[in-house]
Design an enzyme around this catalytic site. Structure first.
Site, PDB file in Angstrom:
ATOM      1  N   GLU A 114      -0.632 -11.320   1.157  1.00 28.22           N
ATOM      2  CA  GLU A 114       0.537 -11.747   0.360  1.00 28.22           C
ATOM      3  C   GLU A 114       1.722 -12.066   1.264  1.00 28.22           C
ATOM      4  O   GLU A 114       2.801 -11.479   1.146  1.00 28.22           O
ATOM      5  CB  GLU A 114       0.898 -10.675  -0.669  1.00 28.22           C
ATOM      6  CG  GLU A 114      -0.181 -10.517  -1.734  1.00 28.22           C
ATOM      7  CD  GLU A 114       0.224  -9.627  -2.891  1.00 28.22           C
ATOM      8  OE1 GLU A 114       1.177  -8.842  -2.753  1.00 28.22           O
ATOM      9  OE2 GLU A 114      -0.427  -9.719  -3.957  1.00 28.22           O
ATOM     10  N   GLU A 123      -7.759 -10.692  -5.241  1.00 30.57           N
ATOM     11  CA  GLU A 123      -7.185  -9.565  -5.993  1.00 30.57           C
ATOM     12  C   GLU A 123      -6.924 -10.035  -7.413  1.00 30.57           C
ATOM     13  O   GLU A 123      -6.358 -11.100  -7.631  1.00 30.57           O
ATOM     14  CB  GLU A 123      -5.842  -9.104  -5.413  1.00 30.57           C
ATOM     15  CG  GLU A 123      -5.928  -8.326  -4.146  1.00 30.57           C
ATOM     16  CD  GLU A 123      -4.577  -7.756  -3.713  1.00 30.57           C
ATOM     17  OE1 GLU A 123      -3.732  -7.460  -4.585  1.00 30.57           O
ATOM     18  OE2 GLU A 123      -4.367  -7.642  -2.496  1.00 30.57           O
TER      19      GLU A 123
HETATM   20  C1  BG6 Z   1      -0.926  -6.660  -4.416  1.00 31.84           C
HETATM   21  C2  BG6 Z   1      -1.201  -5.969  -3.115  1.00 31.84           C
HETATM   22  O1  BG6 Z   1       0.405  -6.978  -4.437  1.00 31.84           O
HETATM   23  O2  BG6 Z   1      -1.020  -5.963  -5.586  1.00 31.84           O
HETATM   24  C3  BG6 Z   1      -1.966  -4.679  -3.236  1.00 31.84           C
HETATM   25  O3  BG6 Z   1      -1.825  -6.816  -2.194  1.00 31.84           O
HETATM   26  C4  BG6 Z   1      -1.490  -3.924  -4.456  1.00 31.84           C
HETATM   27  O4  BG6 Z   1      -1.826  -3.960  -2.045  1.00 31.84           O
HETATM   28  C5  BG6 Z   1      -1.758  -4.762  -5.684  1.00 31.84           C
HETATM   29  O5  BG6 Z   1      -2.012  -2.653  -4.591  1.00 31.84           O
HETATM   30  C6  BG6 Z   1      -1.392  -4.115  -7.010  1.00 31.84           C
HETATM   31  O6  BG6 Z   1      -0.089  -3.627  -6.963  1.00 31.84           O
HETATM   32  P1  BG6 Z   1       0.223  -2.107  -7.313  1.00 31.84           P
HETATM   33  O7  BG6 Z   1       1.642  -1.935  -7.052  1.00 31.84           O
HETATM   34  O8  BG6 Z   1      -0.129  -1.961  -8.744  1.00 31.84           O
HETATM   35  O9  BG6 Z   1      -0.635  -1.308  -6.420  1.00 31.84           O
END
Ligand code: BG6
Length: 462
Positions: A172, A361
């Site tokens: 990101e 993701e």
């Molecule tokens: C992304 C990141 O922004 O979102 C991850 O690459 C992160 O590291 C994921 O865990 C979800 O966000 P969060 O804050 O719910 O863990």
């Protein structure tokens, strides 16, 4: 029954600092994540002997990876996205020689994946860098960090050249605009000019890593990683439409540089209008010409943009300061759920770059309830993922080339934004809680069986 293309990679994605724990084991140094105990938006807290944070143990993946990988294999994973902790390899960041114990750990991890026929997809830097580089050099604000990163990248490419053929540079990378410490190791109060100069250094480093990867592992492919921050205009008012286009440029800028090798005109204009003057050398320009092979991105939500300042004021403090979309529902954490947005984003990226895409993701962070018999009926997670995957399938039908899908946090892990364990993404439950209590035992949620069927049918069961 509509299935996904043959060879489509199915799996999950995790990051070293959110799962491994063992934060000082085998010579590891402190990373920026270790000094941000409250998460990526949190303050820096210098470590003192004897203190502890939730990430210090996380879910103890460092020691339990064989068992966890066996569970991923049971679900049928063909891919696992992991990150290497830079501080296991170069604890302070500026050493001349790498830490052998750190290198040996990832050898074992990749061997375990190979034993289960799971392809590793490896991020070089997932929301962390050596704290030593921040303290002594000023993080990515200092041009010297480019060289330190290149040495690290070359070291891991050389060591794992026969084990890892899919790589990503910075997780990101566009998040540096919202969380400068997490992204580029700069204090939150840094000026826009300082942040963009640091980002420039990081973009050069990313391109040098691409070049090194192509040299050292000719049959590897290396991509970038964007937070897919698609926004819509709140209304069809032309000013709102243009404001949304500009907001989308804030993240597309990174992809444009990494895919095209030059700074886009809209960004040069924005720098001029905002009196931002970056130091960009001829050598930097040459380096940037090493462009990525594929684009990877995370996708969780969309947001809206408006020129109405009253609405904008109200949105301050929301995640990424976005105005809510009145047509969408939100998760318990206020993230707006928009499966069609994923199809739109895939099409936007494909139209713009014509490079293969990898969704690295996507997922729903939610609180889970363990029933008296130990079962966890996470239908909300199944619905979220099912709806999104149906849209991925639609995008593929639209002609978009998609390499694979790794859902975020296939096993519960520490959340990035607030360092919570109660925000769970997993198909596998981990018995650990925000206060650090729990046995760390693993168990299968209902979604475990659902994902297993999805993979076994290559998406046909959706
Ligand atoms: C992304 C990141 O922004 O979102 C991850 O690459 C992160 O590291 C994921 O865990 C979800 O966000 P969060 O804050 O719910 O863990």
């Amino acid at each position: 029954m509509k299935t996904f293309p043959d060879g489509f990679l199915w799996g999950g994605a995790i990051a070293a600092n959110q799962v491994e724990g063992a934060y000082l084991t085998d010579g590891k140094g402190l990373s920026t994540s270790d000094v941000q105990p409250q998460g990526v938006f949190g303050a820096v807290v210098e470590r003192v002997p004897g203190d502890s944070g939730i990430k210090d143990v996380a879910i103890d993946f460092y020691h339990r990876y064989p068992q966890d990988i066996a569970l991923f294999a049971e679900m049928g994973f063909s891919c696992l996205r992991v990150s290497v902790a830079w501080t296991r390899i170069f604890p302070n960041g500026d050493e001349n020689a790498p830490n052998e114990a750190g290198l040996a750990y990832y050898d074992k991890l990749f061997d375990e994946l190979a034993a289960h026929n799971i392809t590793p997809l490896v991020t070089l830097s997932h929301y962390e860098m050596p704290w030593g580089l921040v303290k002594q050099y000023g993080g990515w604000g200092n041009r010297k960090t480019i060289g330190f990163f290149e040495r690290y990248a070359r070291t891991v490419f050389t060591r794992y050249q026969n084990k890892v053929k899919l790589w990503l540079t910075f997780n990101e990378i566009n998040m540096s605009l919202h969380a400068p410490m997490t992204g580029v190791g700069l204090p939150e109060e840094s000026s826009r000019e300082q942040v963009y100069q640091a980002i420039h250094h990081q973009l050069v480093a990313s391109a040098l890593a691409v070049k090194a990867c192509h040299e050292i592992i000719p049959d590897a492919r290396i991509g970038n990683m964007l937070l897919g921050g698609l926004v819509y205009p709140l209304t069809c008012k032309p000013d709102d439409v243009f404001a949304a286009l500009q907001e989308n440029h804030t993240w597309q800028f990174f992809g444009d540089v990494q895919c095209r090798g030059v700074y886009p005109g809209y960004m040069l204009r924005w720098f001029r209008d905002n009196h931002i003057s970056l130091t960009i050398t001829d050598e930097d320009r040459e380096a940037l010409r090493s462009t990525i092979d594929f684009i990877s991105f995370s996708y969780y939500m969309t947001g809206c943009v408006t020129t109405d300042e009253t609405l904008n004021q109200k949105a301050r403090g929301n995640i990424l300061n976005m105005v809510p979309n009145p047509h969408l529902q939100s998760s318990e954490w206020g993230w707006q759920i928009d499966p069609v947005g994923l199809r739109t984003l895939l099409n936007v990226l494909w139209d713009r770059y014509q490079k293969p895409l990898f969704i690295v993701e996507n997922g729903l962070g939610a609180k889970d309830n363990v029933e008296a018999d130990g079962s966890i009926n996470d239908d909300y997670r199944i619905n979220y993922l099912n709806d999104h995957l149906v849209q991925v399938r639609e995008a593929i039908e639209d002609g978009v080339e998609v390499m694979g899908y790794t859902s975020w946090g296939p096993i519960d892990l520490v959340s990035a934004s607030k360092a919570e364990l109660s925000k769970r993404y997993g198909f596998i439950y981990v018995d650990r809680h925000d206060d650090g209590s729990g046995t760390l035992a693993r168990s299968r949620k209902k979604s475990f069986w659902w994902y297993k069927d999805v993979i076994a049918s290559n998406g046909g069961s959706l």
